[in-house]
Design a protein around this motif. Structure first.
Motif, PDB file in Angstrom:
ATOM      1  N   UNK A 237     -13.922  76.690  15.221  1.00 38.82           N
ATOM      2  CA  UNK A 237     -14.379  78.082  15.105  1.00 38.82           C
ATOM      3  C   UNK A 237     -13.735  78.767  13.906  1.00 38.82           C
ATOM      4  N   UNK A 238     -14.573  79.349  13.043  1.00 37.20           N
ATOM      5  CA  UNK A 238     -14.077  80.148  11.921  1.00 37.20           C
ATOM      6  C   UNK A 238     -14.054  81.638  12.250  1.00 37.20           C
ATOM      7  N   UNK A 239     -14.948  82.051  13.140  1.00 36.08           N
ATOM      8  CA  UNK A 239     -15.020  83.444  13.590  1.00 36.08           C
ATOM      9  C   UNK A 239     -15.431  83.445  15.059  1.00 36.08           C
ATOM     10  N   UNK A 240     -14.911  84.408  15.796  1.00 37.79           N
ATOM     11  CA  UNK A 240     -15.307  84.575  17.196  1.00 37.79           C
ATOM     12  C   UNK A 240     -15.889  85.966  17.380  1.00 37.79           C
ATOM     13  N   UNK A 241     -17.092  86.023  17.940  1.00 35.96           N
ATOM     14  CA  UNK A 241     -17.718  87.303  18.287  1.00 35.96           C
ATOM     15  C   UNK A 241     -17.940  87.304  19.793  1.00 35.96           C
TER      16      UNK A 241
END
Length: 349
Positions: A237-241
């Motif tokens: 994961x590079x970003x978590x939303x």
């Protein structure tokens, strides 16, 4: 909005999820619903060892990845004590006020299998018996009890029905979609977001969206007690939303018809740069994105960060009125949230 989710599909799946009991710690049936809906789309989910389903829609080779999380666990209760009168004392699962479930129908999920119907009452429920004492009664774990829909007058008769301390208790969601497009139900927090993630998956699988990023989806099953996404988010994961309900009420900027970006909650501020990327995506797609701050709230993104996650995190979601009670949102908010997710996934990284 360039790409829409299928609202007919979204509301159908949402109603199916809402009508599947899944209080925190008792989510197997709801997880199975998610897996069955994915299988119908040709997608296979895996589970973490904590039982949370995950699936991936690959983007271009070498693309950065974004994980969207939602949670399928809900508020509920467990049997704390079998009282001498045969009724049940409860312990809460999740954070809510006892007054919000007084009078609600419930199911006791028996350890030996099957369920018993019940109603949440208080120990001085009859105004004709207690009068002013009822009006002055504090609603808490000592004064709220569960009245079983079975012939029982004492604890022995209740135990003979198969009831045990530790049995899970779920609330009747009373899920309704109105002619005006409102969805009224308990547990829109956060089954609305789970339905949205499935609808986004459907849109991509049917070729309505070309991904610019790899999309991971993570459905946690312990969010209501604070550790849902502490583990299990995909390692790349590079970003978590986090996608969770937006709190609507006096002093809030969120609305039942829109999607909200929460910039701060009880756990502190979320990542500013990621939030700005989501704001720019909404502007470019013509989506009404509200920004808001929730005074009594945390999310799976909070849990991931608290557990040491090393990536930016943000929180978005559809506006939900009367959170942690008998909630309401509108299909406009479901559409806007799904549209924002699709717009972000298809936007050049």
């Amino acid at each position: 909005m360039d790409i829409d989710i299928d609202l007919t599909y979204t509301t159908r799946v949402l109603l199916r999820l809402l009508n599947t009991p899944s209080p925190t710690g008792f989510t197997e049936d709801a997880v199975r619903v998610v897996e069955e809906e994915l299988a119908a789309l040709g997608v296979t989910a895996t589970r973490t060892r904590k039982g949370a389903p995950r699936w991936t829609l690959p983007g271009p080779e070498g693309a950065r990845s974004v994980t969207f999380s939602a949670h399928v666990d809900t508020l509920g209760a467990m049997v704390k004590e079998i009282r001498p009168n045969g009724r049940l004392r409860l312990t809460r699962l999740g954070g809510y006020d006892w007054a919000t479930v007084e009078g609600e129908y419930a199911l006791v999920h028996l350890q030996g299998g099957g369920t018993l119907g019940a109603t949440v009452v208080n120990v001085k429920q009859s105004t004709h018996v207690w009068g002013q004492e009822l009006r002055e009664l504090t609603r808490d774990e000592r004064t709220i009890e569960l009245r079983l829909d079975a012939v029982t007058r004492d604890d022995e008769e209740t135990r003979a029905l198969g009831v045990q301390v530790g049995d899970f208790v779920s609330w009747d969601p009373r899920a309704v979609v109105t002619d005006a497009g409102y969805v009224k139900s308990r547990h829109l927090d956060n089954k609305a977001a789970v339905a949205i993630l499935l609808a986004v998956t459907k849109a991509v699988r049917e070729g309505h969206a070309t991904l610019a990023r790899t999309a991971h989806f993570f459905v946690s099953n312990y969010e209501e007690v604070g550790h849902g996404a502490a583990v299990g988010v995909p390692a790349d994961t590079d970003e978590l939303v986090a996608v969770d309900m937006a709190a609507v009420g006096e002093g809030q900027n969120s609305d039942e018809h829109t999607v909200t970006l929460c910039v701060k909650d009880s756990s502190g501020p979320y990542d500013h740069a990621l939030g700005n990327r989501l704001r720019e995506t909404a502007r470019a797609a013509g989506i009404d994105l509200r920004t808001d701050i929730y005074p009594y709230y945390s999310s799976d993104a909070s849990a991931a960060w608290a557990a040491g996650a090393d990536y930016p995190a943000a929180l978005i979601g559809p506006g939900v009125d009367a959170s942690h009670a008998y909630e309401r949102t509108h299909v406009d908010a479901l559409r806007a949230t799904g549209g924002l997710i699709l717009a972000y996934l298809t936007r050049e990284a």
